[in-house]
Enzyme design. Structure first.
Site, short mmCIF file in Angstrom:
data_model
loop_
_atom_site.label_atom_id
_atom_site.label_comp_id
_atom_site.label_asym_id
_atom_site.label_seq_id
_atom_site.Cartn_x
_atom_site.Cartn_y
_atom_site.Cartn_z
CB SER A 14 -0.76 -0.07 1.14
OG SER A 14 -1.57 -1.19 1.79
CB CYS A 15 -0.07 4.62 -0.74
SG CYS A 15 0.66 6.10 -0.45
N PRO A 16 2.45 4.27 1.10
CG PRO A 16 4.53 5.53 2.02
CD PRO A 16 2.99 4.81 2.18
#
Lengths: 76, 155
Positions: A14-16
């Site tokens: 997932s981000c980041p």
């Protein structure tokens, strides 16, 4: 399909994290080499665009394919 | 093009609020920006040597619930611990990076972590409670840096 110098599998992250792993991978490469990143984070398309604009690395390819995103970056 | 600079004040110390400052700081580091984070009041929890971040739905009505739970029920003993466990479970399941990981990546990217001297004294914390990589500073330390930054955030 993939003749990049280095491949980074960022699927499931997932981000980041895809961007942070990309940064780490690029740090180990030399100028002009290419990095192929595979990600599943839907926000990554905008993020890789922004990352390359901010860092000066060249985003040679950016495409979505069967729920996965592929980016090819050339290190500045 | 001169290097962009980012200053972040992290003032909250719960698991949910730990994410915004560390996500932005680690990403800014990856973009090649110069980043300093200033931890004050409850934000000091985020730079403790051993992280033990809590989470509460009390006073936090936007927390998504699987079904409506009245506030009095949320305040029953043990319920908040369950909420925290559920959030940690979700973070793991969705493969969201842990705060430990993001914090480590910040350090590797050269992000400077600064603990607020006054709040450390106020809460009777010891220097040894905090990570070795942390520096300690005051309001002037932050302002002198922040005055010359491109991005300034209070979280």
């Amino acid at each position: 399909m993939n003749d990049a110098d280095v491949t980074l599998d960022a699927r499931g992250l997932s981000c980041p994290m895809p961007i942070l792993r990309t940064k780490q991978a690029l740090a180990k490469m030399t100028s002009g080499q290419t990095l192929h990143v595979i990600a599943t984070d839907p926000g990554s398309m905008k993020d890789f665009d922004a990352f390359c604009r901010a860092t000066g690395n060249v985003l040679q390819q950016s495409r979505a394919e069967q729920g996965e995103f592929h980016y090819v970056l050339r290190k500045a | 093009m001169s290097t962009k600079k980012v200053a972040i004040i992290a003032s909250r110390g719960t698991l949910d609020w730990a994410y915004p400052p560390f996500i932005l700081a680690s990403t800014a580091g990856a973009l090649g920006y110069d980043v300093k984070m200033f931890f004050t009041f409850y934000g000091l929890e985020l730079i403790k040597r051993d992280l033990d971040l809590k989470f509460s739905s009390l006073g936090n009505p936007a927390v998504p619930m699987p079904f409506p739970v009245p506030t009095f029920a949320q305040s029953l003993p043990g319920v908040q611990k369950l909420m925290a466990a559920a959030l940690k479970q979700k973070i793991k399941k969705k493969n969201v990076a842990s705060i430990e990981t993001l914090r480590q990546l910040c350090l590797e990217a050269g992000v400077e972590l600064i603990g607020c001297q006054m709040t450390i004294d106020l809460f009777d914390y010891q220097r040894s409670d905090f990570m070795d990589d942390v520096t300690i500073g005051g309001a002037a330390t932050f302002l002198a840096y922040a005055a010359d930054t491109d991005i300034n955030l209070f979280i």
